[in-house]
Enzyme design. Structure first.
Site, PDB file in Angstrom:
ATOM      1  CD  GLN A 106      17.023   5.487 -28.325  1.00 36.87           C
ATOM      2  OE1 GLN A 106      17.183   5.817 -27.155  1.00 36.87           O
ATOM      3  NE2 GLN A 106      17.718   6.018 -29.319  1.00 36.87           N
ATOM      4  CE1 TYR A 192      24.346   4.395 -21.766  1.00 31.42           C
ATOM      5  CE2 TYR A 192      23.472   5.424 -23.755  1.00 31.42           C
ATOM      6  CZ  TYR A 192      23.885   5.514 -22.428  1.00 31.42           C
ATOM      7  OH  TYR A 192      23.839   6.713 -21.776  1.00 31.42           O
ATOM      8  NE  ARG A 239      20.111   8.722 -31.924  1.00 36.11           N
ATOM      9  CZ  ARG A 239      20.389   9.648 -31.015  1.00 36.11           C
ATOM     10  NH1 ARG A 239      20.754   9.305 -29.797  1.00 36.11           N
ATOM     11  NH2 ARG A 239      20.291  10.932 -31.299  1.00 36.11           N
ATOM     12  N   GLY A 334      17.521  17.553 -30.800  1.00 34.22           N
ATOM     13  CA  GLY A 334      17.429  17.145 -29.415  1.00 34.22           C
ATOM     14  C   GLY A 334      17.139  18.293 -28.483  1.00 34.22           C
ATOM     15  NE  ARG A 335      22.474  19.668 -24.860  1.00 38.48           N
ATOM     16  CZ  ARG A 335      23.364  20.106 -23.989  1.00 38.48           C
ATOM     17  NH1 ARG A 335      23.481  21.405 -23.773  1.00 38.48           N
ATOM     18  NH2 ARG A 335      24.156  19.264 -23.349  1.00 38.48           N
TER      19      ARG A 335
END
Length: 376
Positions: A106, A192, A239, A334-335
């Site tokens: 990424q 971002y 993404r 994810g987690r």
């Protein structure tokens, strides 16, 4: 102990993305862990082991990786802009491939979510407009300890500075492929830099990169064009976090803005479009989900003609339903992957999941990183 396998499952059906054939549809979402080797933000042996352990994912999407020194915003995050970093990622890719896995890197520029301590020459961070982010970043104090710090008001990018960032993205993609990864994902979400240009709340420019939807999407599309020209569109994912609120994001017309982006991304036969559902704001569960989201995701799904990956609080049951209903083609977790290196096997067999420890999410040692056990 033995577990029954799911014999009929949409989640464990094969799928193709670009030139790659994936055995199932459980992807590992990008996860910032702030454990790159120092000095130099170089992936090291501990990072190699972390990714090797999780190679049973259909596709690993690496942690966000800065494309340049200017792109860094948090302590101990890896880069892909020096020879040492390229070699570090080469070791990661080789380990994942040795286990039969696939990995995309990424690509990341944090924009205004940074601090002068990371910037070349101690300069202010850059952004579309000189508007501060309502949040903090993770810096190293004088004692070498990681601490949270306020971000300053950034400097607005010049058009020459924007062009340099596009070149940095292209070079970073070239570096990533030289490191042996299978492709790259363009991080255009989570507040971002690319997301800052997209959203009207953070982009107050009046030139070709601000104002209209087409102008605010221009930088993202220039980056997509540059990277796909470099590595081939089938090796590139994008993404987005439509309607995300992290780091002060917000758009006056999200359906029109992200609908336009979804439509324009059809211009390149990308590996996939990765959309994050608003289940989390940063690392905190979001209890205020905009009711317009569901219609927006369905519209984007209908508009974009390629593979759609979704992330955001999914479990085995909701992931299976999302694919069966046609909401998504791949689900990124994810987690659960933090605490369960063998997550695909656990989901397929309904084995119990380990619980991740938030205290070890960012920075530290192998504790909470490579020491989570696989299922017996």
């Amino acid at each position: 102990m033995t577990y029954p396998l799911l014999t009929t499952s949409h989640l464990f059906a094969p799928i193709e993305i670009g030139p790659l054939k994936l055995n199932h549809r459980v992807a590992m979402a990008p996860l910032t862990r702030s454990r790159a080797g120092q000095p130099g933000n170089v992936p090291d042996a501990m990072n190699v082991e972390y990714y090797r352990q999780r190679a049973s994912a259909a596709l690993i999407i690496s942690e966000a990786t800065q494309i340049s020194q200017q792109g860094q915003g948090y302590a101990w995050t890896p880069g892909i802009h020096t020879p040492e970093q390229i070699e570090g990622w080469r070791a990661v890719a080789a380990a994942v491939h040795a286990e039969g896995g696939r990995i995309f890197l990424q690509l990341w520029h944090v924009g205004r979510v940074s601090h002068p301590s990371f910037q070349p020459g101690g300069a202010l961070p850059v952004a579309p407009s000189a508007l501060p982010a309502p949040g903090k970043t993770f810096v190293v104090d004088a004692s070498g300890k990681g601490v949270w710090a306020d971000v300053p008001t950034p400097q607005a990018l010049t058009t020459a500075g924007i062009a340099e960032i596009v070149r940095d993205y292209r070079q970073a993609a070239r570096n990533a492929m030289a490191a042996g990864v299978d492709g790259v994902e363009i991080h255009a979400g989570n507040g971002y830099l690319l997301d800052q240009f997209i959203n009207s709340a953070s982009n107050h420019r009046t030139d070709a990169y601000g104002g209209s939807i087409e102008n605010r999407a221009r930088l993202l599309l220039e980056v997509v064009d540059a990277i796909t020209a470099e590595v081939g569109p089938g090796r590139v994912g994008v993404r987005l976090t439509p309607m995300g609120r992290f780091m002060g994001m917000g758009d006056a017309t999200p359906a029109a803005t992200f609908g336009y982006i979804a439509r324009r991304l059809n211009d390149w036969p990308l590996a996939y479009l990765h959309l994050v559902e608003p289940a989390m704001v940063g690392t905190v569960k979001d209890d205020i989900v905009d009711p317009r989201w569901d219609a927006l995701i369905l519209d984007m799904r209908a508009t974009y003609h390629g593979v759609v990956m979704l992330a955001g609080g999914y479990d085995a049951r909701s992931a299976e339903k999302a694919i069966a209903d046609g909401r998504a083609d791949i689900i990124a977790f994810g987690r659960p992957f933090i605490a369960n290196p063998d997550l695909p096997w656990r989901l397929r067999t309904s084995a119990a999941l380990n619980t991740p420890d938030p205290a070890t999410f960012f920075g530290g040692t192998a504790v909470g990183y490579t020491d989570y056990p696989k299922a017996a």
